[in-house]
Design a protein around this motif. Structure first.
Motif, PDB file in Angstrom:
ATOM      1  N   TYR A  17      20.205   2.737  51.326  1.00 30.94           N
ATOM      2  CA  TYR A  17      19.933   3.797  52.278  1.00 30.94           C
ATOM      3  C   TYR A  17      18.888   4.768  51.743  1.00 30.94           C
ATOM      4  CZ  TYR A  17      23.268   6.722  49.619  1.00 30.94           C
ATOM      5  OH  TYR A  17      23.931   7.419  48.656  1.00 30.94           O
ATOM      6  N   GLN A  18      18.444   4.582  50.481  1.00 30.58           N
ATOM      7  CA  GLN A  18      17.403   5.435  49.940  1.00 30.58           C
ATOM      8  C   GLN A  18      16.041   5.157  50.582  1.00 30.58           C
ATOM      9  OE1 GLN A  18      19.641   3.904  48.072  1.00 30.58           O
ATOM     10  NE2 GLN A  18      20.670   5.497  46.888  1.00 30.58           N
ATOM     11  N   GLU A  19      15.862   3.994  51.179  1.00 31.72           N
ATOM     12  CA  GLU A  19      14.581   3.711  51.805  1.00 31.72           C
ATOM     13  C   GLU A  19      14.376   4.651  52.986  1.00 31.72           C
ATOM     14  OE1 GLU A  19      14.457   0.123  54.574  1.00 31.72           O
ATOM     15  OE2 GLU A  19      16.181  -0.349  53.309  1.00 31.72           O
ATOM     16  N   HIS A  20      13.124   4.927  53.283  1.00 29.77           N
ATOM     17  CA  HIS A  20      12.817   5.918  54.309  1.00 29.77           C
ATOM     18  C   HIS A  20      13.056   5.353  55.703  1.00 29.77           C
ATOM     19  CE1 HIS A  20      11.045   9.415  56.166  1.00 29.77           C
ATOM     20  NE2 HIS A  20      10.279   8.624  56.894  1.00 29.77           N
ATOM     21  N   ILE A  21      14.063   5.856  56.358  1.00 31.86           N
ATOM     22  CA  ILE A  21      14.377   5.487  57.740  1.00 31.86           C
ATOM     23  C   ILE A  21      14.557   6.789  58.510  1.00 31.86           C
ATOM     24  CG2 ILE A  21      15.948   4.247  59.274  1.00 31.86           C
ATOM     25  CD1 ILE A  21      16.866   2.694  56.780  1.00 31.86           C
ATOM     26  N   PRO A  22      13.786   7.040  59.561  1.00 29.83           N
ATOM     27  CA  PRO A  22      13.896   8.301  60.279  1.00 29.83           C
ATOM     28  C   PRO A  22      15.301   8.548  60.811  1.00 29.83           C
ATOM     29  CG  PRO A  22      11.935   7.085  60.950  1.00 29.83           C
ATOM     30  CD  PRO A  22      12.759   6.158  60.110  1.00 29.83           C
ATOM     31  N   THR A  23      15.720   9.805  60.789  1.00 28.79           N
ATOM     32  CA  THR A  23      17.023  10.174  61.326  1.00 28.79           C
ATOM     33  C   THR A  23      17.037  10.024  62.841  1.00 28.79           C
ATOM     34  OG1 THR A  23      17.418  11.756  59.547  1.00 28.79           O
ATOM     35  CG2 THR A  23      18.697  12.044  61.560  1.00 28.79           C
ATOM     36  N   GLN A  24      18.033   9.306  63.348  1.00 32.11           N
ATOM     37  CA  GLN A  24      18.218   9.150  64.781  1.00 32.11           C
ATOM     38  C   GLN A  24      19.293  10.138  65.248  1.00 32.11           C
ATOM     39  OE1 GLN A  24      16.294   6.904  66.492  1.00 32.11           O
ATOM     40  NE2 GLN A  24      15.322   6.475  64.526  1.00 32.11           N
ATOM     41  N   PRO A  25      19.293  10.512  66.539  1.00 31.75           N
ATOM     42  CA  PRO A  25      20.373  11.376  67.031  1.00 31.75           C
ATOM     43  C   PRO A  25      21.753  10.821  66.698  1.00 31.75           C
ATOM     44  CG  PRO A  25      18.638  11.230  68.672  1.00 31.75           C
ATOM     45  CD  PRO A  25      18.274  10.254  67.576  1.00 31.75           C
ATOM     46  N   GLY A  26      21.896   9.498  66.735  1.00 32.35           N
ATOM     47  CA  GLY A  26      23.182   8.893  66.424  1.00 32.35           C
ATOM     48  C   GLY A  26      23.597   9.063  64.984  1.00 32.35           C
ATOM     49  N   ASP A  27      22.622   9.205  64.074  1.00 30.49           N
ATOM     50  CA  ASP A  27      22.946   9.432  62.674  1.00 30.49           C
ATOM     51  C   ASP A  27      23.656  10.775  62.510  1.00 30.49           C
ATOM     52  OD1 ASP A  27      21.689   7.059  61.681  1.00 30.49           O
ATOM     53  OD2 ASP A  27      19.750   8.037  61.907  1.00 30.49           O
ATOM     54  N   PHE A  28      23.156  11.793  63.202  1.00 32.29           N
ATOM     55  CA  PHE A  28      23.798  13.108  63.177  1.00 32.29           C
ATOM     56  C   PHE A  28      25.183  13.018  63.799  1.00 32.29           C
ATOM     57  CE2 PHE A  28      24.914  17.230  64.893  1.00 32.29           C
ATOM     58  CZ  PHE A  28      24.532  18.114  63.891  1.00 32.29           C
ATOM     59  N   GLU A  29      25.264  12.303  64.906  1.00 29.90           N
ATOM     60  CA  GLU A  29      26.520  12.154  65.639  1.00 29.90           C
ATOM     61  C   GLU A  29      27.600  11.528  64.762  1.00 29.90           C
ATOM     62  OE1 GLU A  29      27.860   9.990  69.852  1.00 29.90           O
ATOM     63  OE2 GLU A  29      25.754  10.119  69.258  1.00 29.90           O
ATOM     64  N   VAL A  30      27.279  10.425  64.095  1.00 32.14           N
ATOM     65  CA  VAL A  30      28.255   9.734  63.261  1.00 32.14           C
ATOM     66  C   VAL A  30      28.574  10.537  62.004  1.00 32.14           C
ATOM     67  CG1 VAL A  30      28.621   7.692  61.843  1.00 32.14           C
ATOM     68  CG2 VAL A  30      27.710   7.442  64.152  1.00 32.14           C
ATOM     69  N   SER A  31      27.571  11.176  61.411  1.00 32.46           N
ATOM     70  CA  SER A  31      27.820  12.037  60.250  1.00 32.46           C
ATOM     71  C   SER A  31      28.803  13.132  60.612  1.00 32.46           C
ATOM     72  CB  SER A  31      26.506  12.656  59.764  1.00 32.46           C
ATOM     73  OG  SER A  31      25.592  11.672  59.348  1.00 32.46           O
ATOM     74  N   LEU A  32      28.636  13.681  61.791  1.00 33.23           N
ATOM     75  CA  LEU A  32      29.527  14.726  62.270  1.00 33.23           C
ATOM     76  C   LEU A  32      30.950  14.201  62.444  1.00 33.23           C
ATOM     77  CD1 LEU A  32      29.690  17.642  63.233  1.00 33.23           C
ATOM     78  CD2 LEU A  32      28.952  16.879  65.490  1.00 33.23           C
ATOM     79  N   LEU A  33      31.085  13.008  62.982  1.00 35.77           N
ATOM     80  CA  LEU A  33      32.404  12.414  63.177  1.00 35.77           C
ATOM     81  C   LEU A  33      33.128  12.224  61.850  1.00 35.77           C
ATOM     82  CD1 LEU A  33      31.688   9.653  65.856  1.00 35.77           C
ATOM     83  CD2 LEU A  33      32.816  11.835  66.221  1.00 35.77           C
ATOM     84  N   VAL A  34      32.414  11.721  60.851  1.00 36.92           N
ATOM     85  CA  VAL A  34      33.035  11.462  59.554  1.00 36.92           C
ATOM     86  C   VAL A  34      33.453  12.773  58.895  1.00 36.92           C
ATOM     87  CG1 VAL A  34      32.681  10.533  57.239  1.00 36.92           C
ATOM     88  CG2 VAL A  34      31.772   9.298  59.216  1.00 36.92           C
ATOM     89  N   LEU A  35      32.562  13.749  58.857  1.00 34.94           N
ATOM     90  CA  LEU A  35      32.883  15.026  58.215  1.00 34.94           C
ATOM     91  C   LEU A  35      33.982  15.764  58.979  1.00 34.94           C
ATOM     92  CD1 LEU A  35      29.354  16.359  57.158  1.00 34.94           C
ATOM     93  CD2 LEU A  35      31.007  15.033  55.831  1.00 34.94           C
ATOM     94  N   ALA A  36      33.948  15.694  60.305  1.00 31.40           N
ATOM     95  CA  ALA A  36      34.977  16.365  61.114  1.00 31.40           C
ATOM     96  C   ALA A  36      36.352  15.767  60.847  1.00 31.40           C
ATOM     97  CB  ALA A  36      34.639  16.248  62.599  1.00 31.40           C
ATOM     98  N   SER A  37      36.415  14.455  60.671  1.00 31.70           N
ATOM     99  CA  SER A  37      37.710  13.822  60.404  1.00 31.70           C
ATOM    100  C   SER A  37      38.281  14.296  59.074  1.00 31.70           C
ATOM    101  CB  SER A  37      37.564  12.293  60.407  1.00 31.70           C
ATOM    102  OG  SER A  37      36.858  11.830  59.271  1.00 31.70           O
TER     103      SER A  37
ATOM    104  N   HIS B 217      27.791  24.456  60.620  1.00 31.45           N
ATOM    105  CA  HIS B 217      28.143  25.353  61.730  1.00 31.45           C
ATOM    106  C   HIS B 217      29.184  24.705  62.627  1.00 31.45           C
ATOM    107  CE1 HIS B 217      27.494  27.482  65.620  1.00 31.45           C
ATOM    108  NE2 HIS B 217      27.316  28.522  64.840  1.00 31.45           N
ATOM    109  N   PHE B 218      28.997  23.446  62.954  1.00 28.49           N
ATOM    110  CA  PHE B 218      29.940  22.733  63.808  1.00 28.49           C
ATOM    111  C   PHE B 218      31.294  22.590  63.122  1.00 28.49           C
ATOM    112  CE2 PHE B 218      30.427  20.033  67.561  1.00 28.49           C
ATOM    113  CZ  PHE B 218      31.571  19.320  67.242  1.00 28.49           C
ATOM    114  N   LEU B 219      31.296  22.323  61.821  1.00 24.60           N
ATOM    115  CA  LEU B 219      32.553  22.144  61.090  1.00 24.60           C
ATOM    116  C   LEU B 219      33.380  23.420  61.075  1.00 24.60           C
ATOM    117  CD1 LEU B 219      31.290  20.005  58.071  1.00 24.60           C
ATOM    118  CD2 LEU B 219      32.612  19.216  60.050  1.00 24.60           C
ATOM    119  N   PHE B 220      32.741  24.557  60.958  1.00 25.80           N
ATOM    120  CA  PHE B 220      33.482  25.817  61.043  1.00 25.80           C
ATOM    121  C   PHE B 220      34.070  26.003  62.445  1.00 25.80           C
ATOM    122  CE2 PHE B 220      31.567  27.608  57.092  1.00 25.80           C
ATOM    123  CZ  PHE B 220      32.743  28.099  56.542  1.00 25.80           C
ATOM    124  N   GLY B 221      33.342  25.567  63.461  1.00 26.68           N
ATOM    125  CA  GLY B 221      33.855  25.650  64.824  1.00 26.68           C
ATOM    126  C   GLY B 221      35.119  24.825  64.991  1.00 26.68           C
TER     127      GLY B 221
END
Length: 247
Positions: free
Chosen positions: A48-68, A137-141
């Protein structure tokens, strides 16, 4: 859109690394996600160190994992916190996409061993700073959705922020948006009570630039409301100090 097509189209760099492993396990128990699970399996060991642009879904899934992780931090899953996550996803993504996301969220929540450090390090390496601030910010919410954030939830967010490369000042600024006190306006602007009026003006310009909604425009319009809410907190803090000091 089927779940398999949704998850397959949503992700970029989060298909690989620790987050990809978590998603793969979650999908393993979802019968209609076989196609997506196979695609993740094929790409699981890609660096995952290779350069791959962040997609909206990357933020979405990252949020799901951290929120859990945050929701389980105090040893229980409060219905109000779960409802907050669902409501936020509905408001951001619409009902169908939110339903898909929440199904994945519940499966992720069943996993007992998720490395906070590894997940956050992947996010830190691949995601822009402004987007990482939005995650915190979302995690505090979520933590405050049931009326009060427990010490364990707050401690977990603090740990995550450190792993995500969020400075202590930025962490305290976002935290102050959810914990009102006599000095919260100063904390939001990342200054102390002894700051001069000129210092306050400079701090406001700096924070307004840092938290401007355009900083996360690459995540899509669905994230603009959350970014604007954070931005308004900076404006409100500045206006409060203007009123108190009369400048």
């Amino acid at each position: 859109m089927s779940f398999s097509k949704w998850i397959g189209a949503a992700l970029g760099w989060s298909f690989g690394g620790p987050i990809g492993a978590i998603i793969g396990l979650a999908l393993g128990s979802m019968a209609d996600a076989i196609g997506a699970e196979e695609r993740i399996g094929q790409r699981q060991y890609r660096q995952y160190q290779e350069h791959i642009p962040t997609q909206p879904g990357d933020f979405e899934v990252s949020l799901l994992v951290l929120a859990s992780i945050v929701i389980k931090a105090d040893g229980k899953q409060d219905r109000r916190e779960l409802d907050f996550v669902r409501q936020q996803f509905v408001s951001m993504y619409g009902k169908e996409r939110a339903n898909h996301a929440f199904r994945l969220f519940k499966e992720i929540g069943k996993q007992k061993h998720i490395s906070t450090r590894e997940v956050c390090q992947q996010i830190r390496h691949m995601m822009q700073h402004a987007s990482r601030l939005q995650l915190v910010h979302f995690l505090f919410g979520i933590a405050k959705a049931d009326g009060v954030a427990t010490q364990e939830e707050e401690r977990q967010i603090h740990i995550m922020a450190g792993y995500l490369g969020i400075s202590a000042a930025d962490y305290e600024s976002i935290k102050a948006m959810f914990y009102k006190s006599s000095d919260s306006a100063y904390k939001i602007l990342e200054i102390d009570k002894n700051a001069s009026n000129d210092d306050i003006k400079k701090a406001y310009r700096k924070m307004a630039k840092k938290y401007h909604p355009d900083k996360v425009i690459h995540l899509g319009e669905e994230h603009r409301d959350g970014a604007e809410a954070k931005f308004r907190q900076v404006q409100d803090a500045y206006e409060q100090l203007q009123k108190e000091r009369g400048f």
